[in-house]
Write a protein that holds these residues in place. Sequence first.
Motif, PDB file in Angstrom:
ATOM      1  N   GLN A 168       0.822  -1.204   0.000  1.00  0.00           N
ATOM      2  CA  GLN A 168       0.000   0.000   0.000  1.00  0.00           C
ATOM      3  C   GLN A 168       0.862   1.262   0.000  1.00  0.00           C
ATOM      4  O   GLN A 168       0.516   2.267  -0.643  1.00  0.00           O
ATOM      5  N   MET A 169       2.005   1.226   0.694  1.00  0.00           N
ATOM      6  CA  MET A 169       2.938   2.346   0.652  1.00  0.00           C
ATOM      7  C   MET A 169       3.441   2.568  -0.778  1.00  0.00           C
ATOM      8  O   MET A 169       3.578   3.710  -1.232  1.00  0.00           O
ATOM      9  N   THR A 170       3.706   1.488  -1.482  1.00  0.00           N
ATOM     10  CA  THR A 170       4.151   1.561  -2.873  1.00  0.00           C
ATOM     11  C   THR A 170       3.126   2.300  -3.718  1.00  0.00           C
ATOM     12  O   THR A 170       3.459   3.206  -4.502  1.00  0.00           O
ATOM     13  N   ARG A 171       1.865   1.930  -3.566  1.00  0.00           N
ATOM     14  CA  ARG A 171       0.803   2.581  -4.348  1.00  0.00           C
ATOM     15  C   ARG A 171       0.666   4.052  -3.969  1.00  0.00           C
ATOM     16  O   ARG A 171       0.446   4.913  -4.834  1.00  0.00           O
ATOM     17  N   ALA A 172       0.783   4.338  -2.667  1.00  0.00           N
ATOM     18  CA  ALA A 172       0.640   5.722  -2.208  1.00  0.00           C
ATOM     19  C   ALA A 172       1.732   6.610  -2.777  1.00  0.00           C
ATOM     20  O   ALA A 172       1.475   7.741  -3.220  1.00  0.00           O
ATOM     21  N   ILE A 173       2.968   6.111  -2.775  1.00  0.00           N
ATOM     22  CA  ILE A 173       4.080   6.899  -3.330  1.00  0.00           C
ATOM     23  C   ILE A 173       3.911   7.087  -4.825  1.00  0.00           C
ATOM     24  O   ILE A 173       4.127   8.180  -5.359  1.00  0.00           O
ATOM     25  N   ALA A 174       3.505   6.025  -5.523  1.00  0.00           N
ATOM     26  CA  ALA A 174       3.293   6.133  -6.970  1.00  0.00           C
ATOM     27  C   ALA A 174       2.238   7.179  -7.277  1.00  0.00           C
ATOM     28  O   ALA A 174       2.385   7.997  -8.206  1.00  0.00           O
ATOM     29  N   SER A 176       1.171   9.746  -5.320  1.00  0.00           N
ATOM     30  CA  SER A 176       1.459  11.108  -4.871  1.00  0.00           C
ATOM     31  C   SER A 176       2.651  11.738  -5.570  1.00  0.00           C
ATOM     32  O   SER A 176       2.772  12.964  -5.600  1.00  0.00           O
ATOM     33  N   HIS A 177       3.536  10.929  -6.165  1.00  0.00           N
ATOM     34  CA  HIS A 177       4.754  11.483  -6.757  1.00  0.00           C
ATOM     35  C   HIS A 177       4.921  11.191  -8.252  1.00  0.00           C
ATOM     36  O   HIS A 177       5.956  11.500  -8.829  1.00  0.00           O
ATOM     37  N   GLY A 178       3.883  10.607  -8.859  1.00  0.00           N
ATOM     38  CA  GLY A 178       3.983  10.283 -10.279  1.00  0.00           C
ATOM     39  C   GLY A 178       4.193  11.504 -11.164  1.00  0.00           C
ATOM     40  O   GLY A 178       4.984  11.467 -12.104  1.00  0.00           O
ATOM     41  N   LEU A 179       3.495  12.583 -10.868  1.00  0.00           N
ATOM     42  CA  LEU A 179       3.634  13.786 -11.690  1.00  0.00           C
ATOM     43  C   LEU A 179       4.954  14.505 -11.445  1.00  0.00           C
ATOM     44  O   LEU A 179       5.304  15.433 -12.181  1.00  0.00           O
ATOM     45  N   ASP A 180       5.689  14.062 -10.422  1.00  0.00           N
ATOM     46  CA  ASP A 180       7.055  14.558 -10.201  1.00  0.00           C
ATOM     47  C   ASP A 180       8.067  13.749 -11.000  1.00  0.00           C
ATOM     48  O   ASP A 180       9.274  14.005 -10.924  1.00  0.00           O
ATOM     49  N   GLY A 181       7.579  12.746 -11.736  1.00  0.00           N
ATOM     50  CA  GLY A 181       8.479  11.895 -12.512  1.00  0.00           C
ATOM     51  C   GLY A 181       9.036  10.721 -11.744  1.00  0.00           C
ATOM     52  O   GLY A 181       9.944  10.035 -12.229  1.00  0.00           O
ATOM     53  N   VAL A 182       8.495  10.445 -10.548  1.00  0.00           N
ATOM     54  CA  VAL A 182       8.995   9.356  -9.707  1.00  0.00           C
ATOM     55  C   VAL A 182       8.060   8.162  -9.820  1.00  0.00           C
ATOM     56  O   VAL A 182       6.850   8.285  -9.620  1.00  0.00           O
ATOM     57  N   ARG A 183       8.616   7.005 -10.124  1.00  0.00           N
ATOM     58  CA  ARG A 183       7.856   5.754 -10.141  1.00  0.00           C
ATOM     59  C   ARG A 183       8.127   4.962  -8.863  1.00  0.00           C
ATOM     60  O   ARG A 183       9.197   5.094  -8.266  1.00  0.00           O
ATOM     61  N   CYS A 184       7.155   4.131  -8.484  1.00  0.00           N
ATOM     62  CA  CYS A 184       7.347   3.257  -7.333  1.00  0.00           C
ATOM     63  C   CYS A 184       6.612   1.957  -7.590  1.00  0.00           C
ATOM     64  O   CYS A 184       5.398   1.960  -7.853  1.00  0.00           O
ATOM     65  N   ASN A 185       7.338   0.849  -7.537  1.00  0.00           N
ATOM     66  CA  ASN A 185       6.778  -0.473  -7.779  1.00  0.00           C
ATOM     67  C   ASN A 185       7.289  -1.450  -6.721  1.00  0.00           C
ATOM     68  O   ASN A 185       8.173  -1.119  -5.933  1.00  0.00           O
TER      69      ASN A 185
END
Length: 269
Positions: A168-174, A176-185
């Motif tokens: 769930q932390m992975t999804r939250a970071i993805a 909240s920060h996707g438009l900053d260019g940061v991916r999280c998987n």
Amino acid sequence: MGNSINMNGKVAIVTGGAGAIGSATARLMAARGARLVVADIAYEAAQAVAAELDEAIAVELDLEQEGSIEAMVAQAVDHFGRLDVLHNNAALLDAEVARADGNIEEMGTALWDRTYAINVRGTMIACRAVLPHLRKSRGNIVNTVSNLALQGHIIQAAYSSSKAAIIQMTRAIAASHGLDGVRCNAVAPGMTMTPGLREAFPPPLLKAVESETLREHLGVPEDIAEAVAFLASDAARNITGQVLVADGGCASHVPGIAQFRSFFSGDIS
């Protein structure tokens, strides 16, 4: 995109980098051109892994200590000048803890708290510390979870639920920060044949798990490393907020497939 699976020039932190999966991942990323920070509580073992690689440093990491996590990130940026990938792979996995991690009714509060302190809180602090740097590099995070985070079991309630929290932390970071260019998987290994597993796990149970895979044998650390390195590379640039299950197909089928195989092959009546 060219050879987008390479990692030329990227700087990656691998926590738990002295362990079987962590060291395999560090070696593969290095082979694909990355510069590595091999972080582990077992500092001498981390140094040995780093010494094998062309451009790598070892860092001592204690996930129970916030200052240790922040120092790891600072050392990475001070040494290499940037940061592109964080692979959160370290977790509380020693054999004594695994034996004590059973069902909820028998769960010790101290074991539960320590599992969450290392696996969840430690991962959160590491993510928080790297995000300002990953925004600059348009980098990414890959978390190691487990197929046990996706299924119920009669053992490892603390470990499996802590890994579910990381999903769930992975999804939250993805998100909240996707438009900053940061991916999280995340990568969810199944039972992986490491030296420690082979030594600690009863052979009949290993055979039982292996019989539930859709391959001929259990996966090895290099299999998980390939999944992590792919997600960390630009080849996965359109993948974020996802869990890649790398368990040989164990989580993909109906229960009791081994018995069905035996029945239809005529081995049982």
